[in-house]
Design an enzyme around this catalytic site. Structure first.
Site, PDB file in Angstrom:
ATOM      1  N   SER A   1     -13.452   3.905  -9.475  1.00  0.00           N
ATOM      2  CA  SER A   1     -13.031   4.866 -10.507  1.00  0.00           C
ATOM      3  C   SER A   1     -12.131   4.195 -11.546  1.00  0.00           C
ATOM      4  O   SER A   1     -12.328   4.377 -12.748  1.00  0.00           O
ATOM      5  CB  SER A   1     -12.339   6.079  -9.887  1.00  0.00           C
ATOM      6  OG  SER A   1     -11.282   5.683  -9.056  1.00  0.00           O
TER       7      SER A   1
ATOM      8  N   ASP B   1      -4.338   0.524  -9.391  1.00  0.00           N
ATOM      9  CA  ASP B   1      -5.744   0.146  -9.534  1.00  0.00           C
ATOM     10  C   ASP B   1      -6.092  -0.152 -10.995  1.00  0.00           C
ATOM     11  O   ASP B   1      -6.805  -1.107 -11.305  1.00  0.00           O
ATOM     12  CB  ASP B   1      -6.657   1.272  -9.022  1.00  0.00           C
ATOM     13  CG  ASP B   1      -6.328   1.654  -7.585  1.00  0.00           C
ATOM     14  OD1 ASP B   1      -5.683   0.851  -6.893  1.00  0.00           O
ATOM     15  OD2 ASP B   1      -6.703   2.773  -7.170  1.00  0.00           O
TER      16      ASP B   1
ATOM     17  N   GLU C   1       0.830  -1.208   0.000  1.00  0.00           N
ATOM     18  CA  GLU C   1       0.000   0.000   0.000  1.00  0.00           C
ATOM     19  C   GLU C   1       0.865   1.259   0.000  1.00  0.00           C
ATOM     20  O   GLU C   1       1.860   1.337   0.740  1.00  0.00           O
ATOM     21  CB  GLU C   1      -0.898  -0.027   1.230  1.00  0.00           C
ATOM     22  CG  GLU C   1      -2.320   0.339   0.960  1.00  0.00           C
ATOM     23  CD  GLU C   1      -3.050  -0.657   0.063  1.00  0.00           C
ATOM     24  OE1 GLU C   1      -3.124  -0.392  -1.157  1.00  0.00           O
ATOM     25  OE2 GLU C   1      -3.541  -1.662   0.568  1.00  0.00           O
TER      26      GLU C   1
HETATM   27  C1  GLA Z   1      -5.341   4.270  -4.050  1.00  0.00           C
HETATM   28  C2  GLA Z   1      -4.600   4.721  -5.297  1.00  0.00           C
HETATM   29  C3  GLA Z   1      -3.516   3.712  -5.683  1.00  0.00           C
HETATM   30  C4  GLA Z   1      -2.611   3.392  -4.485  1.00  0.00           C
HETATM   31  C5  GLA Z   1      -3.452   3.057  -3.257  1.00  0.00           C
HETATM   32  C6  GLA Z   1      -2.605   2.881  -2.031  1.00  0.00           C
HETATM   33  O1  GLA Z   1      -6.067   3.101  -4.321  1.00  0.00           O
HETATM   34  O2  GLA Z   1      -5.488   4.858  -6.373  1.00  0.00           O
HETATM   35  O3  GLA Z   1      -2.769   4.218  -6.758  1.00  0.00           O
HETATM   36  O4  GLA Z   1      -1.726   4.457  -4.230  1.00  0.00           O
HETATM   37  O5  GLA Z   1      -4.428   4.033  -2.989  1.00  0.00           O
HETATM   38  O6  GLA Z   1      -1.799   1.764  -2.141  1.00  0.00           O
END
Ligand code: GLA
Length: 393
Positions: free
Chosen positions: A127, A171, A32
């Site tokens: 999203s 994501d 994360e």
């Molecule tokens: C969100 C962001 C990702 C990543 C996570 C944390 O989901 O869209 O790009 O940075 O937080 O890991």
């Protein structure tokens, strides 16, 4: 699948769509706030998704409608920027495709009907799911020859520049590259990726998603601040990115950084190691042994990166106390969801225990579900092969 999107399309535009696409949400197993630090992540696409029904138009108009919003949003190919709310995601993808070299002066306008069974703001990347489904729809409509990584980058650019959320690429990659029963091990520096089989069904394991229903928004607030703190660490340590640091470098970092920035850096450095360890363990011993890494990841996010909430902490603790093998918050933090790795036989009892703990604490009831690692975004319908499905570019 896709029927609701086609219905929304039909009701709004009084015609049939030419095609359908789908983009799944994601759960991040581990890794994360490492993506924008050019480190490692291990997400998987889930069995909840955004579906898009689409058709080309003879003019340059763009019309968008969702089952949720009901009202048609209308613009055109020359007015893509400065839009607030959900239309910014598909319009951002159009803009980003233009940046990638698609000649927006010559392409046709289009209509999109959108439907989703992904909760918004739950940390499950609704999203990115919309961006990847829209990117495949536009690829199909305009006959683009872009590969999936380019589409993922287009989704990220849309999010960063048009929506204004300074997120990484995890994501979109999870949504576009997901595979059934596998997580996607992504090196965010080289953008090389590899599916890592999870073998959940064979091991009689399940990943529970506990949506705390505390909503977040990465365009503002804590997410942006964490990213800035990581950049402060990069500047003070004189490295290219936090990816360049190994655990052995942390002593030096502690002496050079202020206390808060140091803890942010320590989270990123140790989290990268945990992703690598999880991939090693998954390949050798299987998902049953990664629980401790999930726990350690949560502690690091709670104490060092400080992106957890009381609800997420309680979800993790209650799940662990009820027999989960490991648990952690997933996604950007400040709300959203936690995940818990549980034996299939414990799904009901862990869910009940978490729900009871929330009630006892006076929190809103969480939504608990099982997430199944699923296939990445795809086109459905038009030109479908025997399986009824066309893979995108
Ligand atoms: C969100 C962001 C990702 C990543 C996570 C944390 O989901 O869209 O790009 O940075 O937080 O890991």
């Amino acid at each position: 699948m896709g029927t609701a999107a086609a219905e929304v399309f039909g009701e709004a535009f009084h015609s049939d769509p030419e095609g359908l696409s789908r983009g799944p949400g994601r759960v991040n197993l581990i890794g994360e706030h490492t993506d924008y630090n050019l480190g490692f992540v291990l997400p998987f696409a889930i069995d909840r998704e955004v579906r898009v029904a689409f058709a080309a138009r003879a003019d340059r108009k763009i019309r968008l409608v969702t089952a949720l919003a009901g009202q048609v949003f209308t613009t055109d190919l020359d007015s893509l920027l400065g839009v607030h709310g959900w239309p910014g995601y598909p319009l951002g993808v159009v803009w980003a495709l233009g940046e990638l070299g698609v000649d927006l002066k010559t392409v046709s306008g289009f209509d999109l009907g959108i439907d989703s069974d992904l909760p918004i703001g739950a940390g499950l990347s609704s999203s990115a799911a919309l961006e990847s489904a829209a990117a495949l729809a536009l690829s199909s409509l305009w006959g683009l020859r872009l590969d999936r990584m380019e589409l993922a980058r287009a989704g990220q650019r849309a999010e960063n520049v048009v929506v204004g959320a300074p997120t990484g690429v995890m994501d979109q990659v999870a949504s576009l590259f997901g595979q059934p029963d596998a997580a996607i091990f992504l090196d965010c520096r080289s953008l090389e990726l590899e599916p890592v089989p999870l073998g959940l069904a064979d091991a009689e394991l399940a990943v529970l998603v506990i949506d705390t229903r505390v909503r977040h928004d990465h365009a503002t607030g804590g997410y942006r601040q964490r990213r800035a703190e990581c950049e402060q660490g990069v500047a003070a340590l004189g490295v290219g990115s936090l990816r360049d640091l190994e655990p052995d470098d942390l002593d030096r970092a502690a002496s050079q950084l202020d206390e808060v920035v140091f803890r942010r850096v320590r989270h990123v450095v140790t989290e990268n190691q945990r992703v690598l360890a999880a991939v090693r363990l998954l390949r050798t011993e299987g998902a049953g042994v990664i629980g401790e890494l999930l726990d350690a990841s949560h502690v690091s996010m709670r104490d060092d990166f400080e992106i957890s909430t009381a609800e997420l902490d309680l979800a993790v603790k209650a799940a662990r106390n009820a027999g989960a093998l490991g648990a952690r918050m997933t996604g950007g933090g400040f709300g959203g969801s936690a995940i818990a790795l549980v034996s299939c036989g414990d799904v009901a009892s862990v869910s009940t225990a978490v729900t009871a703990a929330f009630a006892a604490a006076g929190y809103r009831a969480p939504e608990v579900s099982v997430a199944t690692p699923s296939a990445g975004a795809s086109l459905l319908g038009r030109g479908a092969g025997p399986g009824g499905e066309v893979q995108g570019p």
